[in-house]
Design a protein around this motif. Structure first.
Motif: not given
Length: 683
Positions: A289, A293, A296, A481, A483-487, A489, A492
């Motif tokens: 996942p 990120t 992008n 992990h 990428w969790l901030w970008t999503r 979560f 973020g």
């Protein structure tokens, strides 16, 4: 006391003129008729008209006022060169004595220094302000005591009296100055930019000073390099900036015997170095996942050129797909990791592990790339803790921490360490994000070997470790992990800002150096900033342009940031050092406007002085005498200057008395009329 005859007609002036015309007509008629008493009739008419005009004698009590001579004394920086202060002092005393010897004349002395900022010599402004306090009817003359180098000629006032100039300086004065005629404000790193220099001699230059001279060039206060350059010719100097941010380039020529000053022998150019584009090589392992990120984030920045290398099918995978259908072209690994690796600014390994695709020699080349000044970022996943970890490659020599082979799968919130609070990569990061961050759920257990741990995870275990290796830099992020901030979560976190700071730190951007000494200027006020990971008190020594030094104590205004302000006493180049780091900053130009032209000259004063018929005389030829001249006459000559007496006065009393009573004019008119009648009757 003075007296004069004035008239205050008893009838309107128009009626008086009509009566005078009628009287002239009647006297003319009498003359035409041949009347013998025509002239007596005319005198009678004059007497009547005089009575109507009401003549009076006006007497005034007058108090004479002294004439005023204004002496404007230039005390700007260029007037403090060589023996000019002594010349100025002697001239002031001589003018004072000459004016004191004149009758009914007083002297007003106005002194002025340098203009605000870098305005230069505001001579005409000082003269205008002085004349504003002097009545024009009393101004007998104005004298400018200066070297003639002024910068506000357009403000020259009009004068009703002569304007003179006394020039300081000597006949054999000469000076050398260095000019930067072309310098850009920005330049691309690694690209050549051209500056245009010129060394110019002014005044009575000795014959031995022509030809060429030596120019010293230093960057950011470093060791100067010397070059021989011609005098009086434009010289193009190619410069290549080697670091981003402000680059201070100083050019200077040595002071020569006999020249007026060395304040214009240096020039400072401040060029901001910017990167054209950031070239990034992203090497991803198996899809996960966070891979999208990373891509992008890097592709969203138009200033980033991204090459993304992803392992979609490892060599040990056997699915029966024909080799001819696996790829249209072979990925140029050799070209990227051997031939063109030095063209990248940053290499990122995202959850990559050794699979036989990149041989050990490639990793060894990456290590050499970092040691020579490259940047490496590793976003570690579970594979980093296994047997196929890229740590088990030549990269181990440059990585700041080693895996303990343990992967912790547990929720936690990344935190900034005490050291991270002071490090520019993570300083204030949490405050900017607005408080708590979202959780991550994986942490690769790392054992630090060297470097700086700026972020931590579970039980204060290292999460982000930064290190310098040779000329390059390495960052190791012990989790995949982010990428969790970008999503977004659980709210973020600042993944974009963290990546931006990491990239800029690894690109050696000056504003993200953890140990740095910098200064910014606004006018004559300098703000000094010392960044440090240490908590020791800080101070800097400031070397002024005049050769003196000052000690400035710094105060910690934020974790890792010590600042203070300093009021520069003059314009020029200041050198700062704290014993370890050095920097330079220019307050205003290195050579202020006052020192652009230092040879005394009256050329700029020719027009305003000639308009009043005044004169320009050099003091080295002798101090002239002061004489009085009539208004409109030439007010200067060999060895003398003239002032115009104004004869101003103050009227203290006025008395008005009729010349004769009205009945006396009427009686005179009657007698003249009777005389005319008798004369004509006897005939």
């Amino acid at each position: 006391m003075t007296g004069e005859v004035i008239f205050d007609p008893l009838v309107p002036l128009l009626l008086l003129w009509a009566a005078a015309a009628l009287a002239a007509l009647m006297v003319g008629f009498a003359l035409w008729r041949g009347l013998a008493g025509w002239w007596l009739r005319g005198l009678a008419a004059v007497a009547i008209l005089a009575a109507l005009a009401n003549p009076s004698l006006q007497t005034e009590e007058r108090t004479p006022l002294s004439d005023i001579v204004v002496l404007v004394v230039d005390e700007s920086a260029s007037q403090r060169l060589a023996d000019r202060p002594d010349q100025t002092a002697r001239a002031v005393e001589r003018v004072r004595a000459e004016v004191a010897a004149l009758d009914n004349t007083e002297l007003r002395i106005v002194r002025f220094g340098d203009g605000a900022g870098d305005e230069g010599t505001m001579l005409m402004t000082a003269l205008s302000e002085a004349l504003a306090e002097v009545p024009r009817s009393r101004l007998a003359g104005a004298i400018l005591l200066t070297d003639g180098q002024l910068h506000d000629l357009d403000r020259a006032p009009s004068l009703p009296a002569p304007l003179h100039a006394l020039l300081t300086g000597q006949e054999d004065d000469w000076d050398r100055r260095l000019l930067v005629e072309n310098a850009p404000a920005f330049a691309i790193l690694g690209e050549e930019v051209t500056l245009t220099l010129k060394i110019e001699d002014q005044g009575a230059v000795p014959e031995t000073m022509g030809g060429t001279t030596s120019v010293a060039v230093s960057v950011d206060g470093g060791e100067p390099q010397s070059y021989r350059v011609p005098i009086g010719e434009d010289l193009d100097v190619p410069v290549v900036l080697d670091h981003a941010g402000r680059n201070v380039i100083q050019f200077s020529v040595a002071e020569q015997p006999g020249e007026l000053t060395d304040r214009n022998n240096a020039a400072v150019v401040q060029i901001n170095g910017v990167r054209d584009r950031l070239r990034v090589l992203l090497v991803s392992g198996e899809p996960h996942p966070g891979e999208r990120t990373w891509r992008n984030l890097l592709k969203s920045d138009s200033s980033v050129d991204l090459v993304h290398f992803t392992i979609l099918r490892p060599p040990d995978k056997h699915d029966g797909v024909p080799v001819s259908e696996l790829s249209l072209i072979a990925f140029p690994t050799r070209e990227l990791f051997l031939d063109k690796i030095d063209e990248f600014d940053l290499i990122i390994f995202d959850r990559y592990k050794r699979r036989g695709i990149l041989p050990a020699v490639y990793f060894d080349n990456v290590r050499n790339y970092v040691e020579k000044g490259g940047a490496l970022l590793i976003a570690a996943g579970p594979d980093f803790a296994g047997a196929e970890s890229i740590y088990r490659s030549p990269l181990a020599d440059i990585l700041p921490a080693e895996p303990s082979a343990r992967v912790i799968e547990q929720g936690y919130r990344p935190e900034i360490t005490d050291l991270g609070q002071r490090h520019p990569v993570t300083e204030g990061l949490k405050a900017e994000a607005g408080g708590a961050w979202g959780r991550w759920f994986r942490l690769i257990d790392l054992v630090p070997k060297r470097g700086e741990v700026v972020m931590s995870g579970i039980d204060d275990r290292p999460l982000l470790v930064l290190d310098r290796v040779g000329e390059g830099r390495v960052a190791l992020l012990g989790s995949d992990h982010a990428w969790l901030w970008t999503r977004g979560f659980e709210g973020g976190g600042p993944q974009l800002e963290l990546l931006r700071r990491l990239a800029h730190w690894m690109m050696k951007e000056p504003e993200l150096e953890e140990e740095a000494l910098s200064a910014t200027a606004e006018g004559q006020v300098m703000t000094v900033t010392r960044r440090s990971l240490s908590e020791e008190p800080r101070s800097v020594e400031i070397a002024r342009p005049d050769g003196g030094t000052d000690r400035l104590e710094l105060t910690e205004t934020a974790p890792g940031r010590f600042t203070a302000t300093y009021q520069g006493p003059e314009m020029g180049l200041y050198r700062l050092t704290d014993g370890t780091l050095d920097t330079v900053i220019a307050l205003g130009p290195a050579a202020p406007r006052e020192f652009e032209e230092t040879i005394a000259s009256g050329a700029r004063l020719d027009a305003p002085v000639a308009a009043t018929r005044g004169g320009i005389l050099p003091l080295h030829a002798g101090m002239p005498d002061l004489r009085t001249v009539r208004e409109g006459r030439r007010a200067h000559g060999r060895g003398w200057l003239g002032i115009t007496p104004r004869g101003a006065y103050l009227t203290s009393d006025v008395t008005v008395m009729p010349l004769a009573p009205a009945w006396a004019f009427l009686l005179l008119a009657a007698l003249l009329s009777v005389g005319a009648w008798l004369r004509e009757g006897r005939r």
